[in-house]
Motif scaffolding. Structure first.
Motif, mmCIF file in Angstrom:
data_model
loop_
_atom_site.group_PDB
_atom_site.id
_atom_site.type_symbol
_atom_site.label_atom_id
_atom_site.label_comp_id
_atom_site.label_asym_id
_atom_site.label_seq_id
_atom_site.Cartn_x
_atom_site.Cartn_y
_atom_site.Cartn_z
ATOM 1 N N UNK A 1 -4.368 -32.526 -13.857
ATOM 2 C CA UNK A 1 -4.431 -31.238 -13.167
ATOM 3 C C UNK A 1 -3.683 -31.410 -11.851
ATOM 4 N N UNK A 2 -2.798 -30.453 -11.536
ATOM 5 C CA UNK A 2 -1.936 -30.545 -10.363
ATOM 6 C C UNK A 2 -1.971 -29.250 -9.566
ATOM 7 N N UNK A 3 -1.903 -29.371 -8.246
ATOM 8 C CA UNK A 3 -1.657 -28.212 -7.390
ATOM 9 C C UNK A 3 -0.184 -28.265 -7.019
ATOM 10 N N UNK A 4 0.544 -27.235 -7.403
ATOM 11 C CA UNK A 4 1.982 -27.157 -7.146
ATOM 12 C C UNK A 4 2.272 -26.138 -6.064
ATOM 13 N N UNK A 5 3.203 -26.470 -5.208
ATOM 14 C CA UNK A 5 3.809 -25.518 -4.279
ATOM 15 C C UNK A 5 5.234 -25.305 -4.760
ATOM 16 N N UNK A 6 5.582 -24.051 -4.994
ATOM 17 C CA UNK A 6 6.938 -23.682 -5.402
ATOM 18 C C UNK A 6 7.338 -22.512 -4.527
ATOM 19 N N UNK A 7 8.268 -22.765 -3.589
ATOM 20 C CA UNK A 7 8.612 -21.727 -2.620
ATOM 21 C C UNK A 7 7.378 -21.388 -1.796
ATOM 22 N N UNK A 8 7.027 -20.108 -1.737
ATOM 23 C CA UNK A 8 5.860 -19.657 -0.981
ATOM 24 C C UNK A 8 4.596 -19.596 -1.827
ATOM 25 N N UNK A 9 4.690 -19.956 -3.105
ATOM 26 C CA UNK A 9 3.549 -19.854 -4.015
ATOM 27 C C UNK A 9 2.857 -21.198 -4.181
ATOM 28 N N UNK A 10 1.537 -21.118 -4.390
ATOM 29 C CA UNK A 10 0.733 -22.304 -4.691
ATOM 30 C C UNK A 10 -0.093 -21.995 -5.935
ATOM 31 N N UNK A 11 -0.084 -22.920 -6.909
ATOM 32 C CA UNK A 11 -0.776 -22.677 -8.167
ATOM 33 C C UNK A 11 -1.332 -23.997 -8.707
#
Length: 106
Positions: free
Chosen positions: A58-68
């Motif tokens: 399980x990972x928390x990703x930041x892509x640009x201004x989004x976090x998921x």
């Protein structure tokens, strides 16, 4: 005839993170990133289009201004030059595809 088997070394890329190229051609590269729990893939960007598939963990990703938060079976595309990074909430493996190939990984 396609080049089917090539051995690539496993490379340490950070504390608790390794990278292994699985296959490549000038147009495409497939890479496994293995993360221990709480390991971080530092924020960065590159000119390659990247597709990420969560094989395990399980990972928390930041892509640009989004976090998921992503889990096994999830996948997404990161456009060229978009800043991104992740943290492993649970240990796991990400399978990344890059187009064109990341020559800096060879």
């Amino acid at each position: 005839m396609p080049h089917l088997v090539r051995e690539f070394p496993t490379v340490t890329t950070g504390e608790g993170v390794t990278r292994q190229v699985l296959s490549d051609s000038p147009e495409l590269m497939v890479v496994a990133f293995r993360f221990e729990k709480d390991s971080v893939g530092a924020l960065h960007n590159h000119p390659h289009i990247q597709s990420t598939y969560v094989q395990s963990g399980v990972f928390e990703f930041t892509v640009g201004d989004d976090r998921v938060v992503v889990r096994p079976g999830d996948s997404f595309v990161i456009p060229t030059m978009v800043t991104h990074g992740c943290r492993a909430i649970e240990a796991g493996t990400l399978i990344d595809c890059f187009t064109p190939r990341r020559d800096d990984f060879l």
